[in-house]
Scaffold this active site. Structure first.
Site, PDB file in Angstrom:
ATOM      1  N   LYS A 205      10.668  10.071   1.310  1.00  0.00           N
ATOM      2  CA  LYS A 205      11.276   8.957   0.578  1.00  0.00           C
ATOM      3  C   LYS A 205      12.548   8.489   1.292  1.00  0.00           C
ATOM      4  CE  LYS A 205      12.792   7.671  -4.082  1.00  0.00           C
ATOM      5  NZ  LYS A 205      12.951   8.125  -5.489  1.00  0.00           N
ATOM      6  N   GLU A 211      13.866  18.614   7.904  1.00  0.00           N
ATOM      7  CA  GLU A 211      12.631  19.325   8.240  1.00  0.00           C
ATOM      8  C   GLU A 211      11.532  18.341   8.625  1.00  0.00           C
ATOM      9  OE1 GLU A 211      14.336  19.661   5.394  1.00  0.00           O
ATOM     10  OE2 GLU A 211      15.226  21.659   5.592  1.00  0.00           O
ATOM     11  N   GLY A 266      10.777  12.055  -6.166  1.00  0.00           N
ATOM     12  CA  GLY A 266       9.912  12.739  -5.202  1.00  0.00           C
ATOM     13  C   GLY A 266       8.921  13.669  -5.863  1.00  0.00           C
ATOM     14  N   ARG A 267       9.398  14.466  -6.831  1.00  0.00           N
ATOM     15  CA  ARG A 267       8.514  15.455  -7.462  1.00  0.00           C
ATOM     16  C   ARG A 267       7.524  14.829  -8.438  1.00  0.00           C
ATOM     17  NH1 ARG A 267      13.816  15.960  -8.350  1.00  0.00           N
ATOM     18  NH2 ARG A 267      14.629  15.533 -10.453  1.00  0.00           N
ATOM     19  N   GLU A 352      13.669  21.627 -10.364  1.00  0.00           N
ATOM     20  CA  GLU A 352      14.507  20.586  -9.738  1.00  0.00           C
ATOM     21  C   GLU A 352      14.844  19.497 -10.755  1.00  0.00           C
ATOM     22  OE1 GLU A 352      13.412  17.839  -6.203  1.00  0.00           O
ATOM     23  OE2 GLU A 352      14.557  19.485  -5.318  1.00  0.00           O
ATOM     24  N   HIS A 383      -3.266  42.520 -10.933  1.00  0.00           N
ATOM     25  CA  HIS A 383      -3.175  43.663 -10.021  1.00  0.00           C
ATOM     26  C   HIS A 383      -1.903  43.585  -9.196  1.00  0.00           C
ATOM     27  CE1 HIS A 383      -7.338  44.633 -11.068  1.00  0.00           C
ATOM     28  NE2 HIS A 383      -7.505  43.317 -11.091  1.00  0.00           N
ATOM     29  N   LYS A 511      22.509  21.164   2.389  1.00  0.00           N
ATOM     30  CA  LYS A 511      22.273  20.316   3.566  1.00  0.00           C
ATOM     31  C   LYS A 511      23.557  20.165   4.382  1.00  0.00           C
ATOM     32  CE  LYS A 511      18.548  17.757   1.266  1.00  0.00           C
ATOM     33  NZ  LYS A 511      18.109  16.467   0.659  1.00  0.00           N
TER      34      LYS A 511
END
Ligand code: F6P
Length: 551
Positions: A205, A211, A266-267, A352, A383, A511
């Site tokens: 966005k 990254e 974004g999410r 978030e 398990h 950041k």
């Protein structure tokens, strides 16, 4: 408004005392119809919330709390495009991405419906060209590999849905998802691909996420090193972004750009062009079904009474345990191998959005907000971490998600999967008492003194609540509805807690600090005043050891 000062909240505090000694199993014994009474269907999803420590009074008081927060008004404000994300002066209109009617929604003079419709049409054309083998690399070979480069909301949503709908994959094109800045991810992936047949979709966005920018740059270098000319690179890149200028500057061709809008967080963005890889690998018709399921949940959310409203019920039950029972975490346990990525997506969605400590008007929140969201695919968790669910000394809650029909033909496997799922919610609720354990051990031949010594170690306290969400089948429509369900649950909790669910200022400090550390790792001075000796020492260690590996 401090929700904890409302009469509704105080009544819940008082009511909570009545439940201190109650067990969920008692509530079932007292009401033969509890299952029917405490379950509801919305957008084809069935929610069984009967294994909760709630009575009819509890639910009435919780619904009153929603009313005290003016949740109905807040829902309408969101759907009317009001700028409810006040700190960024933005609306939150992810629902508009999946609204076929494209109602007349204007934001800052933009006709949202028209823009969404245009984007979807472009996504359909682009994905159809790629699926038909008509999109060719610079050497003329058809593209058969797509690499989606993104992180967070620009990665988790499409990756989760791609995995969830694996049974619907229908193209010769395979899509890989690349997120981490760890070079082992990108180098391992690229080492297995043919540059001539690979198309990168850079999804960001902001188009400034470190990254994603680094991975996109490495992808670009990889193409160039394979002999593809600079001028022909654009054949191998698409981008999805709100920052057109930065994408153009990177070298993405204008007609290879797909929009992201400020009014989509974004999410919450998988329904936008962020979901382009889904159109490519699943087909646009499947993507349309996904949107339709989410839209069906939007409609249910807007129209259902609060006490029969799946997002509202999940939200209120979460608040009940977080704020009145001290629950610190909430587990998402899909009994579906193809939904194994869902907990990670919901972690971002919930944590978030609601991992906040100030109210919408900047005051400190007086109550606990988002829990730690965790989980993993069932049966495997049984398990691994279910021991804590059953014998840990924390108050834990969980959502179990299961389908009644499998996407495979192995019926006995599905029977066992379903049985295991119900066994866990039942065990969390029932537990097993000491007397019952002693009886079991002695009737199995153990002498009474050994049985009494062992029994405390086998006690399961129980009375841990859970919800069970049942789909008939994990279809695109039902997966769309399921994710939208959690989006609206998160919204409801944010409204009741009085927080802004749609900004994420908390990620900015990391950041900034990372930029300063990166500079020191590369020999520059610390430029942010005092620096702790741990960070300084570790940077020195890294510089020494990594340079030794460089030599
Ligand atoms: O840093 C957090 C975050 O901004 C998320 O909210 C977002 O989904 C992710 O990073 C990726 O951001 P972008 O799409 O701008 O690259």
């Amino acid at each position: 408004m401090d929700i904890s000062q409302t009469a509704a909240w105080q009544k819940l505090l008082h009511h909570r005392q009545h439940l201190t000694e109650r067990r969920i199993t008692d509530l079932f014994r007292e009401d033969a119809n509890r299952f029917e009474r405490y379950s509801v269907t919305g957008a084809d999803l069935f929610l069984d919330y009967s294994k909760n420590l709630v009575t009819a009074d509890s639910l009435d008081l919780l619904v009153d709390l929603a009313g005290a927060s003016d949740l109905p008004g807040a829902i309408e404000a969101m759907f009317n495009g009001e700028k409810i994300n006040a700190t960024e002066d933005r609306a939150a209109m992810h629902f508009a991405l999946r609204n076929p009617a494209k109602e007349d929604l204007q934001i800052d003079g933009h006709d949202i419906g028209a823009e969404v419709g245009d984007c979807l049409a472009r996504m359909e054309r682009c994905s159809s060209r790629i699926r038909a083998g008509e999109w060719r690399g610079s050497g003329g070979k058809p593209i058969n590999t797509v690499v989606h480069i993104g992180i967070g909301g620009s990665y988790l949503g499409p990756k989760t849905v791609s995995q969830a709908l694996k049974s619907y994959l229908s193209a010769d094109v395979i899509c890989y998802y690349l997120a981490n800045v760890d070079g082992s991810h990108v180098s391992d992936l690229l080492s297995r691909l043919d540059p001539q047949e690979t198309l990168f979709i850079v999804v960001s966005k902001s188009f400034s996420t470190l990254e994603t920018r680094l991975n996109a740059g490495t992808a670009r270098d990889w193409l160039l090193q394979s002999g593809i000319r600079e001028a022909a690179i654009s054949n191998h890149f698409l981008a999805v972004t709100a920052n057109r200028e930065a994408a153009l500057q990177f070298g993405i061709e204008a007609d290879h750009l797909f929009p992201m809008w400020d009014w989509v967080g974004g999410r919450y963005s998988l329904w936008s062009a962020v979901g382009l890889p889904l159109c490519i690998t699943l087909g646009f018709d499947v993507f349309r079904e996904l949107l339709a399921g989410a839209h069906a949940m939007d409609t249910h959310f807007r129209e259902a009474d609060l006490n029969a409203n799946l997002p509202v019920l999940l939200a209120l039950l979460g608040i009940w345990y977080i704020n009145f029972f001290g629950a610190e975490t909430h587990a998402i346990i899909p009994y579906d191998h193809q939904l194994r990525d869902l907990p990670a997506h919901l972690q971002q969605l919930e944590m978030e959005s609601n991992g906040k400590s100030v109210t919408r008007d900047g005051a400190e929140v007086a109550v606990k907000t988002a829990p730690i969201i965790w989980g993993g695919e069932g049966t495997n968790g049984q398990h691994a971490f279910h021991q804590l669910l059953h014998q840990g000394n924390r108050f834990v809650t969980a959502d179990f998600i299961i389908s009644t029909q499998a996407q495979h033909k192995l019926q006995s496997h599905q029977d066992w999967l379903f049985s295991n799922c119900l066994s866990q919610s039942q065990a969390m609720m029932m537990g097993k008492g000491k007397d019952e354990i002693i009886e079991e051990l002695t009737s199995g031949g153990m002498n009474i003194s050994d049985a009494k010594r062992l029994a405390p170690h086998k006690v399961i306290v129980g009375n841990h609540p859970s919800n069970t969400i049942v789909m008939e089948r994990a279809t695109p429509r039902n997966i769309g509805a399921l994710i939208a369900l959690y989006e609206h649950k998160v919204f409801c909790q944010g409204i009741i807690w009085g927080i802004n669910s749609f900004d994420q200022w908390g990620v900015e400090l990391g950041k900034q600090l990372s930029n300063n550390i990166f500079a020191q790792v590369n020999g520059e001075e610390n430029r942010m005043g005092f620096q702790d000796s741990s960070t300084t020492g570790l940077i020195a260690m890294y510089r020494k050891q990594s340079s030794s590996t460089k030599e």
